[in-house]
Design a protein around this motif. Structure first.
Motif, PDB file in Angstrom:
ATOM      1  N   PRO A  49       1.021  -1.421   0.210  1.00 29.27           N
ATOM      2  CA  PRO A  49      -0.210   0.034  -0.104  1.00 29.27           C
ATOM      3  C   PRO A  49       0.902   1.263   0.314  1.00 29.27           C
ATOM      4  O   PRO A  49       1.973   1.241   0.767  1.00 29.27           O
ATOM      5  N   GLU A  50       0.198   2.520  -1.028  1.00 34.56           N
ATOM      6  CA  GLU A  50       0.937   3.580  -0.566  1.00 34.56           C
ATOM      7  C   GLU A  50      -0.090   4.337   0.377  1.00 34.56           C
ATOM      8  O   GLU A  50      -0.568   4.605   0.026  1.00 34.56           O
ATOM      9  N   VAL A  51       0.851   4.317   1.336  1.00 36.79           N
ATOM     10  CA  VAL A  51       0.884   5.365   2.786  1.00 36.79           C
ATOM     11  C   VAL A  51       1.360   6.756   2.955  1.00 36.79           C
ATOM     12  O   VAL A  51       2.596   6.533   2.632  1.00 36.79           O
ATOM     13  N   ASP A  52       0.404   7.056   3.956  1.00 42.75           N
ATOM     14  CA  ASP A  52       1.184   8.754   3.779  1.00 42.75           C
ATOM     15  C   ASP A  52       1.987   9.092   5.398  1.00 42.75           C
ATOM     16  O   ASP A  52       1.980   8.175   6.345  1.00 42.75           O
ATOM     17  N   VAL A  53       3.597   8.955   4.856  1.00 44.50           N
ATOM     18  CA  VAL A  53       4.251   8.821   5.692  1.00 44.50           C
ATOM     19  C   VAL A  53       5.097  10.535   6.338  1.00 44.50           C
ATOM     20  O   VAL A  53       6.004  10.989   5.178  1.00 44.50           O
ATOM     21  N   SER A  54       4.791  11.368   7.216  1.00 49.77           N
ATOM     22  CA  SER A  54       5.034  12.276   7.759  1.00 49.77           C
ATOM     23  C   SER A  54       6.571  12.034   8.137  1.00 49.77           C
ATOM     24  O   SER A  54       7.408  13.356   7.665  1.00 49.77           O
ATOM     25  N   GLU A  55       7.262  11.838   8.004  1.00 49.95           N
ATOM     26  CA  GLU A  55       8.404  11.505   9.182  1.00 49.95           C
ATOM     27  C   GLU A  55       8.571  10.288   9.137  1.00 49.95           C
ATOM     28  O   GLU A  55       7.941   9.009   9.659  1.00 49.95           O
ATOM     29  N   VAL A  56       9.574   9.452   9.224  1.00 47.80           N
ATOM     30  CA  VAL A  56      10.700   8.514   9.729  1.00 47.80           C
ATOM     31  C   VAL A  56      11.957   8.334  11.089  1.00 47.80           C
ATOM     32  O   VAL A  56      12.672   9.232  10.770  1.00 47.80           O
ATOM     33  N   GLU A  57      11.580   7.788  11.418  1.00 45.82           N
ATOM     34  CA  GLU A  57      12.498   8.211  12.322  1.00 45.82           C
ATOM     35  C   GLU A  57      13.843   6.953  12.637  1.00 45.82           C
ATOM     36  O   GLU A  57      13.164   5.313  12.816  1.00 45.82           O
ATOM     37  N   ILE A  58      15.263   6.876  12.632  1.00 43.38           N
ATOM     38  CA  ILE A  58      16.027   5.553  12.538  1.00 43.38           C
ATOM     39  C   ILE A  58      16.511   5.844  13.552  1.00 43.38           C
ATOM     40  O   ILE A  58      17.268   6.530  13.451  1.00 43.38           O
ATOM     41  N   ASN A  59      16.826   4.356  14.244  1.00 40.64           N
ATOM     42  CA  ASN A  59      17.658   3.900  15.347  1.00 40.64           C
ATOM     43  C   ASN A  59      18.603   3.561  14.855  1.00 40.64           C
ATOM     44  O   ASN A  59      19.247   3.126  14.498  1.00 40.64           O
ATOM     45  N   PRO A  60      19.921   5.218  15.747  1.00 37.14           N
ATOM     46  CA  PRO A  60      21.216   4.852  15.069  1.00 37.14           C
ATOM     47  C   PRO A  60      21.875   3.338  15.163  1.00 37.14           C
ATOM     48  O   PRO A  60      23.063   2.652  14.459  1.00 37.14           O
ATOM     49  N   GLU A  61      21.120   3.072  16.379  1.00 33.20           N
ATOM     50  CA  GLU A  61      21.399   1.627  16.691  1.00 33.20           C
ATOM     51  C   GLU A  61      21.629   0.141  15.735  1.00 33.20           C
ATOM     52  O   GLU A  61      22.249  -0.860  15.721  1.00 33.20           O
ATOM     53  N   ASP A  62      20.427   1.292  14.395  1.00 40.06           N
ATOM     54  CA  ASP A  62      19.908  -0.055  13.601  1.00 40.06           C
ATOM     55  C   ASP A  62      20.918   0.551  12.927  1.00 40.06           C
ATOM     56  O   ASP A  62      20.924  -0.659  11.556  1.00 40.06           O
ATOM     57  N   LEU A  63      22.075   0.958  12.980  1.00 39.07           N
ATOM     58  CA  LEU A  63      22.656   1.223  11.182  1.00 39.07           C
ATOM     59  C   LEU A  63      24.197   0.493  11.135  1.00 39.07           C
ATOM     60  O   LEU A  63      24.566   0.514  12.345  1.00 39.07           O
ATOM     61  N   ARG A  64      24.260   0.281  10.192  1.00 40.29           N
ATOM     62  CA  ARG A  64      26.035  -0.146  10.078  1.00 40.29           C
ATOM     63  C   ARG A  64      26.757   0.761   9.283  1.00 40.29           C
ATOM     64  O   ARG A  64      25.971   0.703   7.972  1.00 40.29           O
ATOM     65  N   ILE A  65      27.945   1.277   9.613  1.00 42.62           N
ATOM     66  CA  ILE A  65      28.489   2.151   8.589  1.00 42.62           C
ATOM     67  C   ILE A  65      29.898   1.166   8.195  1.00 42.62           C
ATOM     68  O   ILE A  65      30.380   0.889   9.171  1.00 42.62           O
ATOM     69  N   ASP A  66      29.850   1.039   7.170  1.00 43.75           N
ATOM     70  CA  ASP A  66      31.547   0.673   6.315  1.00 43.75           C
ATOM     71  C   ASP A  66      32.302   1.699   6.275  1.00 43.75           C
ATOM     72  O   ASP A  66      31.964   2.707   5.144  1.00 43.75           O
ATOM     73  N   THR A  67      33.335   0.969   6.190  1.00 41.85           N
ATOM     74  CA  THR A  67      34.189   2.629   5.852  1.00 41.85           C
ATOM     75  C   THR A  67      35.239   2.018   5.527  1.00 41.85           C
ATOM     76  O   THR A  67      36.166   1.081   5.674  1.00 41.85           O
TER      77      THR A  67
END
Length: 252
Positions: A234-252
């Motif tokens: 479904p195409e839903v209205d999302v005004s703001e998406v919150e991302i928990n920094p702990e869910d991110l993986r950063i590769d350098t």
């Protein structure tokens, strides 16, 4: 294969008897959906009360779902009352026509009730599609599976079939992405279907679709099995998406 929402049939509106009764004239094959008028009217009053409270309009993001629900409920209740009035008027005319043996009026009532029966079929379908996201627009993705050119051709066949169904239903479609095949067909396609109950109508198409046929691309005229995957969200209205920094993986 057909869109699941279209797999419905209605019995003839009027029986073959020369003097049809209103009970038999309005009978048709239904899905078993029940329209609980009292509950819907109570919910509509509750929504009207919430909307009338002070401060309701202060948060537009929270008001949208309630306003959408109120609009949908009001439309269904109004349509129910309109159908009830039309059936009641037809019943009165039917009794008069039977008493006077007016064949012309009987034929006219039969045509009217046929239209009412078709409207009830559509109304019943709308009542079944009352899930949280059923009334949203649908984002449909088609991906060719195993089978090479055969699968890509099959994916394009699905794409064309859906496009024609959308046109017949009066929906609107917008192609987001289209990847052509190597020799024929398409590798993948993503499109947005816009219209009332678009997601509810398309949701049943999610899954793997298989085609078995004599391949037009095989010089030996052998039978091939092709696969294509269809995903519907479904195409839903999302005004703001919150991302928990702990869910991110950063590769350098």
């Amino acid at each position: 294969m057909m869109i699941n929402a279209e797999k419905r049939s209605a019995e003839p509106c009027l029986p073959k008897s020369n003097k049809p009764s209103m009970k038999s004239a309005t009978a048709s094959t239904r899905s078993g959906t029940i329209f609980d008028l009292a509950t819907k009217e109570d919910r509509l009053k509750e929504l009207e009360s919430i909307i009338a409270k002070e401060g309701f309009w202060d948060n537009p993001e929270q008001t949208k779902p309630l306003l959408r629900e109120r609009t949908g409920l009001a439309a269904k209740i109004d349509q129910f009352h309109a159908l009830a009035r039309e059936i009641e008027d037809s019943e009165m005319l039917l009794e008069m026509a039977i008493e006077e043996e007016d064949d012309a009026t009987l034929a006219e009532i039969g045509a009217t009730l046929k239209g009412v029966s078709d409207t009830i079929e559509r109304f019943s379908l709308a009542l079944m599609l009352d899930g949280e996201n059923d009334n949203c627009n649908a984002i449909v993705s088609i991906n060719a599976g195993a089978g090479g050119t055969e699968a890509q051709d099959w994916a394009e066949m699905l794409f064309r079939m859906y496009a024609r169904w959308v046109e017949r239903k009066g929906y609107r479609s917008e192609i987001i992405d289209l990847q052509p095949g190597d020799e024929a067909g398409i590798k993948s396609a993503t499109l947005t279907i816009k219209g009332e109950h678009a997601y509810g109508s398309f949701e049943g198409e999610r899954g793997v679709h298989r085609l078995v046929r004599i391949s037009p691309f095989d010089s030996g005229a052998r039978r091939h099995t092709s696969f294509a995957g269809v995903d519907v969200i479904p195409e839903v209205d999302v005004s703001e998406v919150e991302i928990n920094p702990e869910d991110l993986r950063i590769d350098t």
